[in-house]
Design a protein around this motif. Structure first.
Motif, PDB file in Angstrom:
ATOM      1  N   ALA A 277       4.732  -3.546  -8.906  1.00  0.00           N
ATOM      2  CA  ALA A 277       4.904  -2.124  -9.206  1.00  0.00           C
ATOM      3  C   ALA A 277       4.413  -1.806 -10.617  1.00  0.00           C
ATOM      4  O   ALA A 277       3.720  -0.793 -10.834  1.00  0.00           O
ATOM      5  N   LEU A 278       4.742  -2.645 -11.577  1.00  0.00           N
ATOM      6  CA  LEU A 278       4.279  -2.430 -12.950  1.00  0.00           C
ATOM      7  C   LEU A 278       2.763  -2.532 -13.049  1.00  0.00           C
ATOM      8  O   LEU A 278       2.116  -1.757 -13.765  1.00  0.00           O
ATOM      9  N   ALA A 279       2.187  -3.491 -12.329  1.00  0.00           N
ATOM     10  CA  ALA A 279       0.733  -3.644 -12.346  1.00  0.00           C
ATOM     11  C   ALA A 279       0.062  -2.408 -11.757  1.00  0.00           C
ATOM     12  O   ALA A 279      -0.938  -1.910 -12.306  1.00  0.00           O
ATOM     13  N   PHE A 280       0.592  -1.908 -10.656  1.00  0.00           N
ATOM     14  CA  PHE A 280      -0.014  -0.744 -10.002  1.00  0.00           C
ATOM     15  C   PHE A 280       0.095   0.495 -10.883  1.00  0.00           C
ATOM     16  O   PHE A 280      -0.819   1.317 -10.928  1.00  0.00           O
ATOM     17  N   GLN A 281       1.219   0.610 -11.605  1.00  0.00           N
ATOM     18  CA  GLN A 281       1.382   1.735 -12.532  1.00  0.00           C
ATOM     19  C   GLN A 281       0.277   1.752 -13.583  1.00  0.00           C
ATOM     20  O   GLN A 281      -0.274   2.802 -13.926  1.00  0.00           O
ATOM     21  N   ALA A 282      -0.026   0.582 -14.136  1.00  0.00           N
ATOM     22  CA  ALA A 282      -0.933   0.492 -15.283  1.00  0.00           C
ATOM     23  C   ALA A 282      -2.384   0.219 -14.894  1.00  0.00           C
ATOM     24  O   ALA A 282      -3.259   0.199 -15.765  1.00  0.00           O
ATOM     25  N   ALA A 283      -2.653   0.009 -13.631  1.00  0.00           N
ATOM     26  CA  ALA A 283      -3.984  -0.409 -13.194  1.00  0.00           C
ATOM     27  C   ALA A 283      -4.997   0.725 -13.295  1.00  0.00           C
ATOM     28  O   ALA A 283      -4.668   1.903 -13.128  1.00  0.00           O
ATOM     29  N   SER A 284      -6.237   0.337 -13.555  1.00  0.00           N
ATOM     30  CA  SER A 284      -7.345   1.284 -13.478  1.00  0.00           C
ATOM     31  C   SER A 284      -7.624   1.609 -12.011  1.00  0.00           C
ATOM     32  O   SER A 284      -7.068   0.985 -11.104  1.00  0.00           O
ATOM     33  N   ARG A 285      -8.503   2.564 -11.784  1.00  0.00           N
ATOM     34  CA  ARG A 285      -8.828   2.920 -10.399  1.00  0.00           C
ATOM     35  C   ARG A 285      -9.401   1.724  -9.649  1.00  0.00           C
ATOM     36  O   ARG A 285      -9.033   1.454  -8.491  1.00  0.00           O
ATOM     37  N   ALA A 286     -10.264   0.978 -10.300  1.00  0.00           N
ATOM     38  CA  ALA A 286     -10.868  -0.198  -9.655  1.00  0.00           C
ATOM     39  C   ALA A 286      -9.816  -1.267  -9.379  1.00  0.00           C
ATOM     40  O   ALA A 286      -9.830  -1.912  -8.323  1.00  0.00           O
ATOM     41  N   GLU A 287      -8.910  -1.452 -10.349  1.00  0.00           N
ATOM     42  CA  GLU A 287      -7.854  -2.452 -10.150  1.00  0.00           C
ATOM     43  C   GLU A 287      -6.899  -2.036  -9.038  1.00  0.00           C
ATOM     44  O   GLU A 287      -6.430  -2.882  -8.257  1.00  0.00           O
ATOM     45  N   LEU A 294      -6.106  -6.471  -1.463  1.00  0.00           N
ATOM     46  CA  LEU A 294      -5.696  -7.877  -1.387  1.00  0.00           C
ATOM     47  C   LEU A 294      -4.198  -8.062  -1.143  1.00  0.00           C
ATOM     48  O   LEU A 294      -3.807  -8.990  -0.428  1.00  0.00           O
ATOM     49  N   VAL A 295      -3.370  -7.223  -1.737  1.00  0.00           N
ATOM     50  CA  VAL A 295      -1.925  -7.398  -1.580  1.00  0.00           C
ATOM     51  C   VAL A 295      -1.532  -7.050  -0.146  1.00  0.00           C
ATOM     52  O   VAL A 295      -1.854  -5.978   0.357  1.00  0.00           O
ATOM     53  N   GLY A 296      -0.861  -7.988   0.503  1.00  0.00           N
ATOM     54  CA  GLY A 296      -0.480  -7.793   1.900  1.00  0.00           C
ATOM     55  C   GLY A 296      -1.468  -8.388   2.878  1.00  0.00           C
ATOM     56  O   GLY A 296      -1.282  -8.270   4.093  1.00  0.00           O
ATOM     57  N   SER A 297      -2.503  -9.062   2.371  1.00  0.00           N
ATOM     58  CA  SER A 297      -3.483  -9.704   3.243  1.00  0.00           C
ATOM     59  C   SER A 297      -3.073 -11.139   3.532  1.00  0.00           C
ATOM     60  O   SER A 297      -3.046 -11.970   2.617  1.00  0.00           O
ATOM     61  N   PRO A 298      -2.778 -11.465   4.786  1.00  0.00           N
ATOM     62  CA  PRO A 298      -2.360 -12.845   5.100  1.00  0.00           C
ATOM     63  C   PRO A 298      -3.494 -13.848   4.943  1.00  0.00           C
ATOM     64  O   PRO A 298      -3.244 -15.057   4.867  1.00  0.00           O
ATOM     65  N   GLU A 299      -4.728 -13.355   4.890  1.00  0.00           N
ATOM     66  CA  GLU A 299      -5.893 -14.245   4.763  1.00  0.00           C
ATOM     67  C   GLU A 299      -6.306 -14.438   3.312  1.00  0.00           C
ATOM     68  O   GLU A 299      -7.419 -14.886   3.040  1.00  0.00           O
ATOM     69  N   LEU A 300      -5.435 -14.121   2.385  1.00  0.00           N
ATOM     70  CA  LEU A 300      -5.745 -14.212   0.962  1.00  0.00           C
ATOM     71  C   LEU A 300      -6.162 -15.638   0.591  1.00  0.00           C
ATOM     72  O   LEU A 300      -5.453 -16.599   0.881  1.00  0.00           O
ATOM     73  N   THR A 301      -7.325 -15.773  -0.054  1.00  0.00           N
ATOM     74  CA  THR A 301      -7.797 -17.087  -0.493  1.00  0.00           C
ATOM     75  C   THR A 301      -7.292 -17.374  -1.911  1.00  0.00           C
ATOM     76  O   THR A 301      -6.782 -16.480  -2.604  1.00  0.00           O
ATOM     77  N   ASP A 302      -7.485 -18.609  -2.353  1.00  0.00           N
ATOM     78  CA  ASP A 302      -7.123 -18.949  -3.731  1.00  0.00           C
ATOM     79  C   ASP A 302      -7.934 -18.118  -4.726  1.00  0.00           C
ATOM     80  O   ASP A 302      -7.420 -17.719  -5.781  1.00  0.00           O
ATOM     81  N   GLU A 303      -9.198 -17.849  -4.388  1.00  0.00           N
ATOM     82  CA  GLU A 303     -10.038 -17.020  -5.265  1.00  0.00           C
ATOM     83  C   GLU A 303      -9.484 -15.598  -5.332  1.00  0.00           C
ATOM     84  O   GLU A 303      -9.416 -14.998  -6.407  1.00  0.00           O
ATOM     85  N   ASP A 304      -9.072 -15.074  -4.182  1.00  0.00           N
ATOM     86  CA  ASP A 304      -8.472 -13.735  -4.162  1.00  0.00           C
ATOM     87  C   ASP A 304      -7.199 -13.706  -5.000  1.00  0.00           C
ATOM     88  O   ASP A 304      -6.952 -12.754  -5.753  1.00  0.00           O
ATOM     89  N   LEU A 305      -6.383 -14.741  -4.856  1.00  0.00           N
ATOM     90  CA  LEU A 305      -5.136 -14.806  -5.621  1.00  0.00           C
ATOM     91  C   LEU A 305      -5.431 -14.834  -7.119  1.00  0.00           C
ATOM     92  O   LEU A 305      -4.731 -14.198  -7.914  1.00  0.00           O
ATOM     93  N   GLY A 306      -6.489 -15.536  -7.503  1.00  0.00           N
ATOM     94  CA  GLY A 306      -6.891 -15.557  -8.903  1.00  0.00           C
ATOM     95  C   GLY A 306      -7.279 -14.167  -9.401  1.00  0.00           C
ATOM     96  O   GLY A 306      -6.993 -13.807 -10.556  1.00  0.00           O
ATOM     97  N   ARG A 307      -7.897 -13.365  -8.556  1.00  0.00           N
ATOM     98  CA  ARG A 307      -8.275 -12.001  -8.947  1.00  0.00           C
ATOM     99  C   ARG A 307      -7.019 -11.144  -9.136  1.00  0.00           C
ATOM    100  O   ARG A 307      -6.954 -10.324 -10.060  1.00  0.00           O
ATOM    101  N   VAL A 308      -6.038 -11.339  -8.275  1.00  0.00           N
ATOM    102  CA  VAL A 308      -4.766 -10.621  -8.446  1.00  0.00           C
ATOM    103  C   VAL A 308      -4.092 -11.065  -9.735  1.00  0.00           C
ATOM    104  O   VAL A 308      -3.569 -10.241 -10.501  1.00  0.00           O
ATOM    105  N   HIS A 309      -4.109 -12.366 -10.012  1.00  0.00           N
ATOM    106  CA  HIS A 309      -3.546 -12.882 -11.263  1.00  0.00           C
ATOM    107  C   HIS A 309      -4.159 -12.169 -12.463  1.00  0.00           C
ATOM    108  O   HIS A 309      -3.454 -11.799 -13.418  1.00  0.00           O
ATOM    109  N   THR A 310      -5.463 -12.012 -12.428  1.00  0.00           N
ATOM    110  CA  THR A 310      -6.156 -11.363 -13.546  1.00  0.00           C
ATOM    111  C   THR A 310      -5.634  -9.946 -13.760  1.00  0.00           C
ATOM    112  O   THR A 310      -5.382  -9.523 -14.896  1.00  0.00           O
ATOM    113  N   VAL A 311      -5.468  -9.193 -12.669  1.00  0.00           N
ATOM    114  CA  VAL A 311      -4.960  -7.832 -12.795  1.00  0.00           C
ATOM    115  C   VAL A 311      -3.532  -7.836 -13.339  1.00  0.00           C
ATOM    116  O   VAL A 311      -3.172  -7.011 -14.198  1.00  0.00           O
TER     117      VAL A 311
END
Length: 361
Positions: A277-287, A294-311
């Motif tokens: 929730a805090l991330a979504f509040q502060a995220a840019s439009r692209a983020e 990606l959030v809620g995707s059961p097929e999330l890869t480790d690379e995808d998870l890394g992108r979420v980590h970055t945000v």
């Protein structure tokens, strides 16, 4: 006092855990002797594995702490039975939670429904039926542990006055957990910036169920007064929220070898955590677009998870959650300091507060 995993140590705490474990071991063995036949063996093997592997025994410890804070009158038999009953209820809740979340791993091993599905195949069951069997058997095992928790409460031999004080609290605790679980279920899969809603889930699932009510039950077993109950609440609710916030961080950034659970499941399931929730509040439009995809995707890869980590890092959400943990732990410790409890109880609760909130992912 930082720790990557739970390490609530010390002679008094170890003694409580050992006594609760002994109560549980004797109880489960007695129940198995009453089972209708060898077909029940997978249920009992799964129950034992979950009960006796990596469990923190946090609720029993807090129940004992509440009893000691109120003067620890009388024999410890009753409070140990009640404390053990809380652990049976917790295991029931974990089993059903894992079924709802379709989780694979719990406490370093397969979840109940996965374990029971595998046992079904080993016994000659059809692979096509195994998943449905595992889910159904796990629900039944959870129900059985719920019944056992009632049986152990009845076996505690509480006086009529003690039952009148304690059983309503147990019922309230159970209802609050269901409320929290349902709120969690409602929020799953709906990415939101509503921090308040996520904190409400944390309060019911962890603040009340995990910390406040076990303390209240212990106090009530010793016939403690309303002032002590309020002290427990003042300590428990901020600590419970901090505990859940730490779990949220560990669930995304943790080490599965240490936690016994996969990392990233909260992201794959789309759990409505304070962190997201805090991330979504502060995220840019692209983020925001990235999180929504990606959030809620059961097929999330480790690379995808890394992108979420970055945000989560670039929006400052991870740092803000760390600050929320510290402020809530400080509030809990301040309430404890103001309470002027007996030194052994203060030491136990202080250690629990630090260990629950300083488990680094």
């Amino acid at each position: 006092m930082a720790s990557a995993v739970w390490d609530i140590s010390g002679p008094a705490l170890t003694s409580v855990r050992e006594q609760v474990d002994a109560q549980l071991a004797d109880f489960v063995s007695a129940q198995e002797q009453e089972a209708p036949g060898p077909e029940m063996a997978p249920l009992f093997a799964t129950a034992r594995r979950l009960l006796f592997s990596r469990g923190k025994r946090l609720r029993p410890l807090l129940c004992m702490a509440g009893w000691q804070a109120a003067g620890s009158p009388g024999d410890s038999h009753a409070v140990l039975r009640v404390a053990a009953a809380l652990e049976l209820f917790q295991t029931f809740a974990l089993i059903h939670d894992d079924v709802m979340d379709d989780s694979d791993v719990r406490r370093g091993g397969p979840t109940a429904h996965r374990s029971l599905a595998a046992a079904y195949i080993r016994a000659g069951g059809r692979h096509s039926r195994a998943e449905a069997h595992g889910r159904g058997a796990a629900i039944l095992l959870g129900d059985l542990l719920l019944v056992w928790s009632d049986t152990m409460l009845a076996d505690a031999r509480l006086s009529a006055r003690a039952r009148a004080r304690v059983l309503p609290l147990v019922d309230t605790m159970r209802a609050e957990l269901v409320h929290g679980q349902y709120l969690d279920l409602l929020g799953t899969g709906r990415i939101s910036e509503d921090v308040g809603a996520a904190l409400r889930v944390a309060r019911y699932k962890t603040g009340k169920y995990t910390v406040e009510r076990p303390l209240h039950i212990g106090v009530s077993l010793a016939d403690g007064g309303p002032g002590l109950l309020q002290t427990c609440t003042d300590f428990a609710l901020p600590l419970g929220e901090a505990f859940q916030l730490r779990d949220d961080l560990i669930g995304v950034f943790g080490d599965p070898v240490q936690t016994g659970k996969p990392v990233g499941d909260d992201i794959r399931e789309g759990k409505a955590t304070v962190l997201l929730a805090l991330a979504f509040q502060a995220a840019s439009r692209a983020e925001r677009r990235l999180l929504s995809t990606l959030v809620g995707s059961p097929e999330l890869t480790d690379e995808d998870l890394g992108r979420v980590h970055t945000v989560l890092d670039t929006t400052g959400a991870r740092q803000r959650v760390e600050m929320m943990i510290v402020s809530r732990r400080d509030a809990a410790l301040a309430a404890l300091k103001a309470a002027d409890l007996v030194s052994d109880v203060t030491a136990m609760l202080t250690r629990i507060a630090w260990t629950a909130t300083e488990r680094y992912p």
